[in-house]
Write a protein that holds these residues in place. Structure first.
Motif, PDB file in Angstrom:
ATOM      1  N   LEU A   4      -4.747   8.194   0.295  1.00  0.00           N
ATOM      2  CA  LEU A   4      -4.651   6.771   0.592  1.00  0.00           C
ATOM      3  C   LEU A   4      -4.496   6.555   2.098  1.00  0.00           C
ATOM      4  O   LEU A   4      -3.714   7.229   2.760  1.00  0.00           O
ATOM      5  CB  LEU A   4      -3.448   6.162  -0.151  1.00  0.00           C
TER       6      LEU A   4
ATOM      7  N   THR B 257       0.834  -1.210   0.000  1.00  0.00           N
ATOM      8  CA  THR B 257       0.000   0.000   0.000  1.00  0.00           C
ATOM      9  C   THR B 257       0.866   1.256   0.000  1.00  0.00           C
ATOM     10  O   THR B 257       0.573   2.243  -0.686  1.00  0.00           O
ATOM     11  CB  THR B 257      -0.931  -0.007   1.216  1.00  0.00           C
TER      12      THR B 257
ATOM     13  N   ARG C   3      -8.637  -7.527  -4.956  1.00  0.00           N
ATOM     14  CA  ARG C   3      -9.457  -6.321  -4.909  1.00  0.00           C
ATOM     15  C   ARG C   3     -10.923  -6.753  -4.923  1.00  0.00           C
ATOM     16  O   ARG C   3     -11.504  -7.008  -5.981  1.00  0.00           O
ATOM     17  CB  ARG C   3      -9.133  -5.441  -6.112  1.00  0.00           C
TER      18      ARG C   3
ATOM     19  N   ALA D 114      -4.890   3.152   5.234  1.00  0.00           N
ATOM     20  CA  ALA D 114      -4.967   1.710   5.430  1.00  0.00           C
ATOM     21  C   ALA D 114      -5.564   1.414   6.792  1.00  0.00           C
ATOM     22  O   ALA D 114      -5.536   2.256   7.713  1.00  0.00           O
ATOM     23  CB  ALA D 114      -3.596   1.072   5.295  1.00  0.00           C
TER      24      ALA D 114
ATOM     25  N   THR E 265      -6.579  -3.671   4.737  1.00  0.00           N
ATOM     26  CA  THR E 265      -7.320  -3.062   3.632  1.00  0.00           C
ATOM     27  C   THR E 265      -6.850  -1.634   3.433  1.00  0.00           C
ATOM     28  O   THR E 265      -6.300  -0.993   4.345  1.00  0.00           O
ATOM     29  CB  THR E 265      -8.836  -3.067   3.906  1.00  0.00           C
ATOM     30  N   ASP E 266      -7.059  -1.123   2.208  1.00  0.00           N
ATOM     31  CA  ASP E 266      -6.795   0.285   1.937  1.00  0.00           C
ATOM     32  C   ASP E 266      -7.905   0.803   1.037  1.00  0.00           C
ATOM     33  O   ASP E 266      -8.751   0.045   0.546  1.00  0.00           O
ATOM     34  CB  ASP E 266      -5.411   0.472   1.299  1.00  0.00           C
TER      35      ASP E 266
ATOM     36  N   GLY F  74      -7.391   2.537  -1.835  1.00  0.00           N
ATOM     37  CA  GLY F  74      -6.757   2.961  -3.077  1.00  0.00           C
ATOM     38  C   GLY F  74      -7.692   2.863  -4.269  1.00  0.00           C
ATOM     39  O   GLY F  74      -8.663   2.101  -4.276  1.00  0.00           O
TER      40      GLY F  74
ATOM     41  N   TRP G 233      -7.605  -2.421  -1.823  1.00  0.00           N
ATOM     42  CA  TRP G 233      -6.888  -3.702  -1.918  1.00  0.00           C
ATOM     43  C   TRP G 233      -6.970  -4.382  -0.562  1.00  0.00           C
ATOM     44  O   TRP G 233      -6.942  -3.726   0.480  1.00  0.00           O
ATOM     45  CB  TRP G 233      -5.431  -3.454  -2.314  1.00  0.00           C
TER      46      TRP G 233
END
Length: 418
Positions: free
Chosen positions: A344, A334, A399, A346, A362-363, A365, A405
């Motif tokens: 962005l 990430t 994803r 996370a 998780t992020d 993005g 992601w």
């Protein structure tokens, strides 16, 4: 005198050693040139038999010394010349000798060359099945039983010596055969153990190379990503806030030194002797906060959630290292995109369940689909899956939605019965 001579014990080369080496040379020559050895042996016994006839020595043990010399010579050659085929056709050789054995006893010549049949019996006991040895006994002893009936008063002189000779030859052949098979079994077992040892060494070397590559990837990849994030953030903040740029440079220096220290420690374990290698403990769950703090300093906001109750017995060091490295790799992936996406962020969630620990990274993005790597590819994801599989865990990376992601690790708290 050399040092080896000084420390060599007395009797290091006994007579048996010389005999063994001589026998090994004879066997090696026999394997290379069997016809030469068979020819020499046959020639020796033919000459011995003919010499016995020419000197008249056979008459000293004969029951009838008046047997024609030509018949005695023919029988002597018949008992000795077929030895040339004693290994290739032993039963056929004995069958060929059987009529002459009967004539030998019936006429009262009782020549000593008849004992050459036991050489064939020895070869049968050494190489043929036991059934062939039983047939050879019948072939050798039957003419003796029949012929001794012609001399009932001397049957013990005719039958008993040949019976003992047959038993002795058969027993020696069986003993030599057993010893030979036992030696071959030991050699085969030693070869298989050596092969298995080499295979185990190759597997261990491959596993160690994989482990080292995984550790190098995690250490260098993560720290370089942090340094890159700090450098990009410092360059962006330099124009507006010089203080932030100075802080970024300090963080870059600290992260670089940490990366070098970890790299030196890893290489030291490989290069230095075990008693001198630096064996600093591997990261555990207690080091997660420091990991997240380093990621935040690199410019990626990270939030940690914990759910459930940790087990009363702490996870094994290997499981804790797996959780740490998976989390490190997920955040590193990430962090690589943080410089191009200022929004962005996370989130890391640790969930303790009765039988497993789940780690979700998780992020948010918005990577374009054409720029996204295929799910399951890349050295980092492969390394994470390998770490998880060591403890019967599973790892999913991909994803799941239009954005963001996700990396999900499920790790059993204890080893499975399998």
């Amino acid at each position: 005198m050399t040092d080896d001579d000084e420390h060599r014990p007395t009797g290091a080369f006994p007579l048996t050693g010389h005999i063994q080496r001589l026998l090994q040379r004879v066997r090696a020559f026999d394997r290379r040139r069997p016809l030469v050895w068979d020819g020499l042996l046959t020639t020796f016994w033919v000459l011995f038999a003919v010499l016995d006839v020419s000197t008249g020595g056979w008459r000293s043990v004969a029951l009838d010394p008046d047997v024609p010399a030509s018949l005695v010579l023919a029988m002597s050659v018949t008992f000795s010349a077929p030895l040339l085929w004693r290994r290739s056709h032993p039963l056929a050789v004995l069958l060929f000798m059987a009529p002459f054995s009967l004539v030998n006893i019936w006429t009262g010549a009782v020549i000593q060359a008849a004992f050459l049949q036991e050489i064939v019996v020895f070869n049968i006991a050494l190489r043929q099945p036991m059934r062939a040895l039983a047939w050879s006994g019948a072939i050798v002893l039957a003419p003796l039983v029949i012929g001794s009936g012609h001399f009932p008063d001397d049957w013990d002189r005719v039958f008993v010596p040949h019976l003992y000779a047959f038993a002795f030859a058969a027993l020696v052949g069986i003993v030599v055969r057993t010893r030979k098979e036992y030696t071959e079994a030991l050699v085969d077992r030693a070869n298989r153990l050596e092969l298995e040892r080499d295979q185990q060494a190759q597997l261990a070397a491959a596993a160690e190379r994989t482990r080292i590559a995984r550790e190098m990837h995690d250490i260098i990849g993560h720290n370089l990503s942090v340094i890159t994030g700090l450098a990009d953030g410092g360059a962006y903040a330099a124009a507006k806030s010089p203080e932030r740029a100075a802080q970024a440079l300090d963080a870059i220096g600290t992260t670089s030194r940490q990366a070098l220290a970890e790299l030196r420690r890893l290489l030291g374990v490989l290069r230095d002797p075990p008693d001198r290698a630096d064996r600093t403990p591997q990261p555990t769950l207690d080091d997660i906060d420091a990991l997240l703090e380093g990621v935040r300093n690199a410019g990626l906001p990270v939030h940690l959630n914990r759910h459930g109750t940790p087990p009363p017995v702490p996870l094994t060091p290997g499981r804790q290292l797996t959780v740490y490295r998976v989390m490190q790799e997920g955040l590193t992936n990430t962090l690589k995109h943080a410089a191009t996406d200022e929004s962005l962020a996370a989130e890391v969630t640790l969930t303790y369940r009765p039988t497993e620990l789940e780690v979700l990274i998780t992020d948010n993005g918005t990577l374009h689909p054409t720029d996204a790597p295929p799910a399951g590819t890349g050295q980092g994801i492969t390394g994470m899956r390998e770490r998880a599989s060591l403890y019967d865990g599973t790892l999913e990376a991909g994803r799941p939605a239009a954005t963001g992601w996700q990396v999900r690790l499920r790790l059993p708290l204890e080893d499975s019965p399998s």
